[in-house]
Each structure stands twice: as C-alpha cells, then as structure tokens.
Design an enzyme around this catalytic site. Structure first.
Site, PDB file in Angstrom:
ATOM      1  N   SER A  52     -13.483   9.943   7.797  1.00  4.93           N
ATOM      2  CA  SER A  52     -13.241  11.171   7.024  1.00  4.93           C
ATOM      3  C   SER A  52     -12.669  10.954   5.636  1.00  4.93           C
ATOM      4  CB  SER A  52     -12.326  12.110   7.823  1.00  4.93           C
ATOM      5  OG  SER A  52     -13.044  12.701   8.880  1.00  4.93           O
ATOM      6  N   THR A 281      -6.978  10.268   6.012  1.00  6.11           N
ATOM      7  CA  THR A 281      -7.234   9.386   7.144  1.00  6.11           C
ATOM      8  C   THR A 281      -8.720   9.472   7.491  1.00  6.11           C
ATOM      9  OG1 THR A 281      -6.714  11.175   8.697  1.00  6.11           O
ATOM     10  CG2 THR A 281      -4.928   9.658   8.100  1.00  6.11           C
TER      11      THR A 281
END
Length: 324
Positions: A52, A281
């Site tokens: 992501s 993250t």
C-alpha cells in the site's frame, strides 16, 4: 539498530532490511534470511513488494491532475468511473472517507494461492467493492479501503486516456530517477536480489515471491527498494512533485485516533515521545513495508519485513524502537 533488526527476526520475521538516514549520516542493515532453503542472507539493497505504499504514488498523480485543472477535489467521481455513487468525491476516495467496502476483505490468502499467476481486472475488484453495502455515508466516518484506490486508478485512466502505470512512470519515476521502482503489471517475477515472502497455508510455508499482483493495482502493486522509497518520500514532503495548494491538501489529515491520522494517500503518526512522522505502511502476501519520514526530512527510514509468521510487529512500536 542492528540489535533491533535482529529482535524482529527473533520474533518471527524471515528477513528484514532497513535504510535509515539522520542528517547527512546513513545506516543500512539487514538481518535474517532472504529465503528459507537454502539459507541466504538478506541484501539490504534488495527489491521487495511495497504493497500500500503504492497509494502515495497514486495520490501524487491524482493531485497533479488537480493542479492541471483536469479534476477538482470536491467534485463527484461517478461521472468518470461508472457505478461509483455521485455522492462520493475525489477527496473522500483519497482520504478513505468514502464508505466504500474494502474489496480485499473478500480475497483470502489460500484462495489467492490457487490461481496466483492469473490476471485480475481492476473493474472486477471495483465490482466486488460496490456489491457490498457502504459502511457509512460519504464523509461521515473513516475506514481504510483498497477499493478507493482502485477507483482512483480507473479515474486516472479515464481522465488521461493512458494506462495508470504509464502515468506513474512518467510523472513520478522518471521525474525522480527512481530506476529501482517498478509497476509489475502481470509480471510475476521480482528483480534480483530480493527476499522471499512467505505465508503459512494448511500448515506449510509457501513461497510467495512469484505471483501476479494485478489484484492490488493502484492500491498496492509497486515493487521497490528502501533507497528509492526514501528518495520518493523526500520528494513528496519536500514539495518536488506538487504545487503549494496541492501539497497543503495532501497533508490535510483526517484524525483517526490520538496517534494516527490519514491525509491524501499519506499517513501521519505521532510517536510516544511526541515525534511526528509521515509516510505509509504496505502489506501484500508475505511482505510488509514501513516507510516513515520527519516532516522536515531530518530523519527517514524504510524497512521491509518478510514474514514466516502472520503476526506482524505493530507499526508504532517499530517506529518507536528505531527512532527513540
């Protein structure tokens, strides 16, 4: 820092690598194994799936289109991407306040392994997200949803008439000289060197280094290195990629709790000692990435974690352990 990396391996990681910069000093290190058999050390300059973290790249491209007058943040998206409710704005997709169901919640890992080399069309992911009831009315709450960024990838293609990956390459990768970052598309292989990500399926460790990441697309397909991600976030936070209005919009946060907030494709975290860092993250089948940076760029870190356990260290704890 080496002791901390070693502790992550002791806690269940197969391997871990880190690029850390403080001022003009840089520390690069690794621990553990890049694969289980035969035993090989982790190359700290190796490639990995960044998951992501891709969302920040997508957000930059979208905001560049805003700067060019082709989009406006508070306009409805439905006119560009059929099926998306007209009540959802571009801003709400970027900051996860759209209420759209997260399509990856319907992608169990064991099912993915059965057809791991197949192409998955983004439109299919969108249909999955739209088929479920919305979690809330747009703007009324916050919930992280990969579906938002599938919509944004389709939006980029609708507005530009070009492939999403080509727009990222032209607008970001080539502009910054990120030669060790790529959008793999249907290519299942990672460049060498790379660590192998593992998941435990039916009691067996399964090597997931090779798979088709098209199901993640604009929400999570990017492959990169720690050095490239540090360079990318330095450009993001340093204002190299966006004009002042778009930069300000990108860093406008939706508070989620006392220590975490989400802006437009980028997260803000407040550590226990009061430090504030920005980044993202990323997690995708065996790979975890943590990439965070001081707003003034005095310190930067990118860490890649390949797991032999489904228990992943909590991001705030990792950051506190490395930055305290």
């Amino acid at each position: 820092m080496q002791a901390y990396l070693d502790s992550l391996v002791d806690g269940g990681a197969a391997g871990v690598l880190l690029h850390y910069r403080s001022g003009d000093q840089t520390w690069v290190g690794s621990s553990g194994r890049s694969q289980l058999d035969p035993d090989r050390p982790v190359d700290p300059d190796g490639w990995f799936r960044a998951g992501s973290v891709t969302k920040t790249f997508t957000a930059v491209v979208v905001l560049q289109l805003v700067a060019e007058g082709k989009l406006r943040l508070d306009d409805p998206v439905g006119e560009w991407v059929p099926g998306v409710p007209d009540s959802i704005s571009l801003r709400q997709l970027l900051n996860h306040t759209s209420g759209l169901y997260n399509y990856t919640d319907d992608l169990p890992a064991d099912r993915h392994l059965l057809d791991r080399y197949l192409h998955r069309d983004p439109a299919g992911a969108l249909r999955t997200g739209l088929a479920k009831a919305r979690l809330f009315e747009p703007g009324e709450s916050w919930s992280y949803s990969n579906t938002n960024y599938i919509v944004l990838g389709l939006l980029v293609e609708a507005v530009t008439g070009k492939a999403y990956g080509d727009e990222v390459r032209t607008r970001v990768l080539e502009r910054l000289g990120l030669e060790r970052t790529l959008l793999p598309g249907d290519d299942v292989d990672l460049p060498e060197p790379h660590a192998r990500g593992y998941l435990q399926i039916a009691g067996e460790w399964v090597d997931l280094a090779r798979f088709n990441a098209s199901q993640a697309w604009a929400a999570g397909e990017i492959v990169s290195t720690a050095a490239d991600l540090n360079r990318f976030y330095a450009a993001v936070l340093g204002g190299e990629l966006l004009g002042e209005p778009e930069q300000e919009a990108m860093l406008t946060v939706v508070p989620v709790d006392d220590s975490f907030g989400y802006a437009l494709g980028i997260e803000r975290r407040r550590l226990p000692d009061g430090q504030v860092v920005w980044g993202h993250t990323g997690g995708i089948f065996g790979y975890q990435t943590i990439s965070y940076h001081a707003a003034d760029l005095s310190r930067q870190l990118t860490l890649s974690y390949t797991g032999t356990t489904l228990v992943v260290p909590e991001t705030g704890q990792v950051l506190a352990g490395l930055l305290s």
